[in-house]
Motif scaffolding. Structure first.
Motif, short mmCIF file in Angstrom:
data_model
loop_
_atom_site.label_atom_id
_atom_site.label_comp_id
_atom_site.label_asym_id
_atom_site.label_seq_id
_atom_site.Cartn_x
_atom_site.Cartn_y
_atom_site.Cartn_z
N ARG A 19 0.84 -1.19 0.00
CA ARG A 19 0.00 0.00 0.00
C ARG A 19 0.88 1.25 0.00
N LEU A 20 0.41 2.28 -0.60
CA LEU A 20 1.07 3.58 -0.61
C LEU A 20 2.47 3.55 -1.22
N ILE A 21 2.68 2.68 -2.20
CA ILE A 21 4.00 2.61 -2.83
C ILE A 21 4.19 3.81 -3.75
N ASN A 22 5.37 4.40 -3.68
CA ASN A 22 5.68 5.52 -4.56
C ASN A 22 6.91 5.19 -5.40
N GLU A 23 7.60 6.18 -5.85
CA GLU A 23 8.75 5.98 -6.73
C GLU A 23 10.05 5.73 -5.96
N GLU A 24 9.96 5.54 -4.67
CA GLU A 24 11.15 5.31 -3.86
C GLU A 24 11.02 3.97 -3.14
N PRO A 25 11.31 2.86 -3.84
CA PRO A 25 11.06 1.54 -3.25
C PRO A 25 11.83 1.27 -1.97
N ILE A 26 13.04 1.76 -1.84
CA ILE A 26 13.80 1.51 -0.61
C ILE A 26 13.13 2.22 0.57
N LYS A 27 12.70 3.46 0.34
CA LYS A 27 11.99 4.20 1.38
C LYS A 27 10.71 3.46 1.76
N ASP A 28 9.95 2.99 0.75
CA ASP A 28 8.72 2.25 1.03
C ASP A 28 8.99 0.98 1.82
N PHE A 29 10.08 0.32 1.48
CA PHE A 29 10.45 -0.91 2.17
C PHE A 29 10.69 -0.63 3.65
N PHE A 30 11.48 0.38 3.95
CA PHE A 30 11.79 0.69 5.34
C PHE A 30 10.62 1.29 6.09
N LEU A 31 9.70 1.92 5.39
CA LEU A 31 8.49 2.45 6.03
C LEU A 31 7.45 1.37 6.28
N GLY A 32 7.67 0.17 5.75
CA GLY A 32 6.73 -0.93 5.94
C GLY A 32 5.63 -0.97 4.90
N ASN A 33 5.73 -0.15 3.85
CA ASN A 33 4.73 -0.19 2.79
C ASN A 33 4.89 -1.42 1.91
N ILE A 34 6.09 -1.96 1.87
CA ILE A 34 6.36 -3.22 1.18
C ILE A 34 6.80 -4.21 2.25
N LYS A 35 6.06 -5.30 2.41
CA LYS A 35 6.35 -6.29 3.44
C LYS A 35 7.48 -7.21 3.00
N ALA A 36 8.09 -7.87 3.94
CA ALA A 36 9.23 -8.73 3.66
C ALA A 36 8.85 -10.07 3.04
N SER A 37 7.63 -10.49 3.15
CA SER A 37 7.23 -11.82 2.70
C SER A 37 7.43 -12.01 1.20
N VAL A 38 7.78 -13.24 0.80
CA VAL A 38 7.84 -13.57 -0.62
C VAL A 38 6.53 -14.19 -1.09
N TRP A 39 5.74 -14.72 -0.16
CA TRP A 39 4.53 -15.43 -0.55
C TRP A 39 3.38 -14.50 -0.94
N SER A 40 3.59 -13.21 -0.90
CA SER A 40 2.57 -12.27 -1.38
C SER A 40 3.02 -11.58 -2.66
N LYS A 41 4.05 -12.14 -3.32
CA LYS A 41 4.61 -11.50 -4.50
C LYS A 41 4.89 -12.48 -5.63
N LEU A 42 4.67 -11.99 -6.84
CA LEU A 42 5.04 -12.70 -8.05
C LEU A 42 6.20 -11.93 -8.67
N TYR A 43 7.32 -12.62 -8.91
CA TYR A 43 8.53 -11.97 -9.41
C TYR A 43 8.83 -12.43 -10.84
N ARG A 44 9.27 -11.51 -11.67
CA ARG A 44 9.75 -11.92 -12.98
C ARG A 44 11.05 -12.70 -12.78
N ARG A 45 11.13 -13.90 -13.33
CA ARG A 45 12.27 -14.78 -13.06
C ARG A 45 13.60 -14.19 -13.49
#
Length: 193
Positions: free
Chosen positions: A137-163
């Motif tokens: 939620r609330l992801i912007n153009e600064e993914p590292i900032k979003d990561f540390f703010l908790g907007n991007i969770k650490a789990s892999v099971w909620s994400k689909l990644y391009r191989r």
């Protein structure tokens, strides 16, 4: 011409004989049929391998890798090394996914040419309690900032990644880490953005 699967599903499994049947049932029942399922038995000493084998006997999309116990990071890396799908989805053996989850994430990825698709989920406790797990939620153009703010969770099971992100940036799990390995992998992806 060899046709590669749309999604490779990687399931690390260690002593999850009581849970893995529900997990595998949810994967083989997906509305997106063009998938490969890579289950890495990480040296289980319960009936995990037996349960996996029963599924592999009836569904040829399942690849079983039986290895000695080296931890979840090594098991995830083994799965990644065997994956051939355009996208990677990783799920823990004690989790399960809704029937249309992979299809919806795949369609969003293709439509938006996304490197990573982030989905919401529920944490389903044994006592019947369901808690929403809101990711991305609330992801912007600064993914590292979003990561540390908790907007991007650490789990892999909620994400689909391009191989090809794994190969292009030589990203893998740090072996020896048994808890929080998904925190590091997502940090690596955010650092490449």
């Amino acid at each position: 011409m060899l046709v590669l699967p749309k999604v490779s599903v990687i399931v690390p499994a260690y002593n999850v004989g009581n849970y893995i049947e529900r997990c595998l049932t949810s994967i083989v029942s997906q509305s997106l049929k063009d998938i490969e399922i890579i289950v890495v038995n990480d040296g289980s000493n319960d009936n995990t391998l037996e349960v996996i084998g029963k599924f592999a006997d009836i569904d040829d999309r399942i690849k079983v890798i039986d290895s000695e116990n080296k931890g979840v990071s090594a098991a995830r890396n083994r799965g990644l090394s065997q994956a051939t799908g355009k996208y990677i989805y990783q799920i823990d053996a004690d989790d399960w996914i809704e029937q249309n989850a992979l299809e919806e994430m795949y369609e969003v990825a293709e439509k938006n040419r996304a490197d990573v698709v982030i989905a919401n989920a529920y944490i389903d406790y044994d006592n019947g309690t369901l808690l929403p797990f809101i990711d991305g939620r609330l992801i912007n153009e600064e993914p590292i900032k979003d990561f540390f703010l908790g907007n991007i969770k650490a789990s892999v099971w909620s994400k689909l990644y391009r191989r090809d992100l794994f190969t292009k940036y030589n990203i893998g799990y740090v072996e020896g880490i048994r808890v929080g390995e998904d925190l590091l992998i997502n940090f690596f992806f955010n650092a490449t953005g």
